[in-house]
Write a protein that holds these residues in place. Structure first.
Motif, short mmCIF file in Angstrom:
data_model
loop_
_atom_site.label_atom_id
_atom_site.label_comp_id
_atom_site.label_asym_id
_atom_site.label_seq_id
_atom_site.Cartn_x
_atom_site.Cartn_y
_atom_site.Cartn_z
N MET A 31 2.36 -36.52 66.86
CA MET A 31 2.67 -36.76 65.46
C MET A 31 2.29 -38.21 65.13
O MET A 31 2.40 -39.09 65.96
CB MET A 31 4.14 -36.51 65.20
N ARG A 32 1.88 -38.39 63.91
CA ARG A 32 1.46 -39.74 63.49
C ARG A 32 2.64 -40.45 62.83
O ARG A 32 3.33 -39.85 61.99
CB ARG A 32 0.29 -39.61 62.53
N TYR A 33 2.84 -41.71 63.22
CA TYR A 33 3.96 -42.51 62.71
C TYR A 33 3.46 -43.85 62.19
O TYR A 33 2.55 -44.44 62.75
CB TYR A 33 4.97 -42.81 63.83
N LEU A 34 4.12 -44.32 61.16
CA LEU A 34 3.90 -45.68 60.67
C LEU A 34 5.12 -46.50 61.08
O LEU A 34 6.26 -46.10 60.83
CB LEU A 34 3.75 -45.69 59.15
N PHE A 35 4.88 -47.58 61.77
CA PHE A 35 5.94 -48.52 62.17
C PHE A 35 5.90 -49.68 61.19
O PHE A 35 4.93 -50.43 61.16
CB PHE A 35 5.69 -49.07 63.58
N LEU A 36 6.92 -49.80 60.35
CA LEU A 36 7.00 -50.94 59.43
C LEU A 36 7.83 -52.02 60.10
O LEU A 36 8.99 -51.79 60.46
CB LEU A 36 7.64 -50.50 58.12
N GLY A 91 4.28 -56.54 58.79
CA GLY A 91 3.11 -55.86 59.31
C GLY A 91 3.42 -54.41 59.59
O GLY A 91 4.51 -53.93 59.30
N TYR A 92 2.43 -53.74 60.13
CA TYR A 92 2.61 -52.33 60.43
C TYR A 92 1.74 -51.91 61.61
O TYR A 92 0.76 -52.58 61.93
CB TYR A 92 2.29 -51.45 59.22
N TYR A 93 2.12 -50.84 62.22
CA TYR A 93 1.30 -50.13 63.20
C TYR A 93 1.20 -48.69 62.73
O TYR A 93 2.20 -48.10 62.32
CB TYR A 93 1.95 -50.14 64.59
N ASP A 94 0.03 -48.14 62.79
CA ASP A 94 -0.22 -46.73 62.47
C ASP A 94 -0.66 -46.09 63.78
O ASP A 94 -1.76 -46.34 64.26
CB ASP A 94 -1.31 -46.65 61.40
N VAL A 95 0.24 -45.30 64.37
CA VAL A 95 -0.03 -44.77 65.72
C VAL A 95 0.26 -43.27 65.76
O VAL A 95 0.99 -42.74 64.93
CB VAL A 95 0.82 -45.48 66.79
N GLU A 96 -0.33 -42.64 66.74
CA GLU A 96 -0.05 -41.23 67.00
C GLU A 96 0.58 -41.15 68.37
O GLU A 96 0.01 -41.65 69.35
CB GLU A 96 -1.35 -40.42 66.94
N LEU A 97 1.76 -40.56 68.43
CA LEU A 97 2.50 -40.40 69.69
C LEU A 97 3.02 -38.98 69.75
O LEU A 97 3.11 -38.29 68.73
CB LEU A 97 3.65 -41.41 69.76
N ALA A 122 2.65 -55.36 74.96
CA ALA A 122 3.33 -54.28 75.69
C ALA A 122 3.41 -53.02 74.83
O ALA A 122 3.21 -51.90 75.31
CB ALA A 122 4.73 -54.73 76.12
N PHE A 123 3.70 -53.20 73.54
CA PHE A 123 3.73 -52.07 72.61
C PHE A 123 2.36 -51.39 72.57
O PHE A 123 2.25 -50.16 72.70
CB PHE A 123 4.12 -52.57 71.21
N SER A 124 1.30 -52.19 72.41
CA SER A 124 -0.05 -51.62 72.33
C SER A 124 -0.44 -50.92 73.62
O SER A 124 -1.09 -49.86 73.59
CB SER A 124 -1.07 -52.71 72.00
N ALA A 125 -0.04 -51.46 74.76
CA ALA A 125 -0.33 -50.82 76.05
C ALA A 125 0.40 -49.48 76.14
O ALA A 125 -0.17 -48.49 76.62
CB ALA A 125 0.08 -51.74 77.20
N TYR A 126 1.65 -49.44 75.67
CA TYR A 126 2.42 -48.19 75.68
C TYR A 126 1.71 -47.14 74.82
O TYR A 126 1.53 -46.00 75.24
CB TYR A 126 3.84 -48.42 75.16
N THR A 152 -2.34 -42.75 70.48
CA THR A 152 -3.52 -43.35 69.86
C THR A 152 -3.09 -44.31 68.77
O THR A 152 -2.20 -43.99 67.98
CB THR A 152 -4.40 -42.25 69.20
N GLU A 153 -3.71 -45.48 68.73
CA GLU A 153 -3.44 -46.40 67.63
C GLU A 153 -4.55 -46.23 66.60
O GLU A 153 -5.73 -46.30 66.92
CB GLU A 153 -3.40 -47.85 68.13
#
Length: 114
Positions: free
Chosen positions: A1-6, A80-86, A31-35, A41-42
């Motif tokens: 599922m795709r999530y936006l981290f605000l 900022g934000y991260y748009d990732v799929e986990l 560490a977040f990006s490595a996870y 997928t980022e």
């Protein structure tokens, strides 16, 4: 599922942080990006400029209102934000815990509008 981290934080926290604290923040973002790279997928991320550089556009009763500043006045700002799929929310929560503890992280699933 795709999530936006605000990512929200108090701007004074960053302004007053020592160089060591800032380096720790960078390591936690890594560490977040490595996870995410290992578990999903980022799709994108960005740091945002200070809220005083924001412009808000509203349409009310057929009128367009353009104002300087953020949408809402709060102590915390969206930095900022991260748009990732986990795989699922549990993985998203686990990833969010890798980001600096000074942050508040809002995790919101994205939806596809067809």
């Amino acid at each position: 599922m795709r999530y936006l981290f605000l990512v929200a934080y108090e701007s004074s926290d960053w302004d007053e942080a020592s160089e060591e604290v800032r380096e720790q923040y960078y390591r936690e973002h890594e560490a977040f990006s490595a996870y995410v790279a290992e578990h999903g997928t980022e799709h994108g991320s960005a740091a945002l400029a200070e809220p005083d550089q924001a412009t808000t556009v509203r349409r009310r009763d057929g009128e367009v209102q353009i104002t300087d500043g953020p949408f809402a006045e709060t102590v915390e700002m969206i930095g900022g934000y991260y748009d990732v799929e986990l795989p699922d929310l549990d993985a998203a929560i686990e990833a969010a815990q890798l980001l600096p503890a000074a942050y508040s992280i809002e995790i919101r699933p994205t939806i596809t509008i067809t």
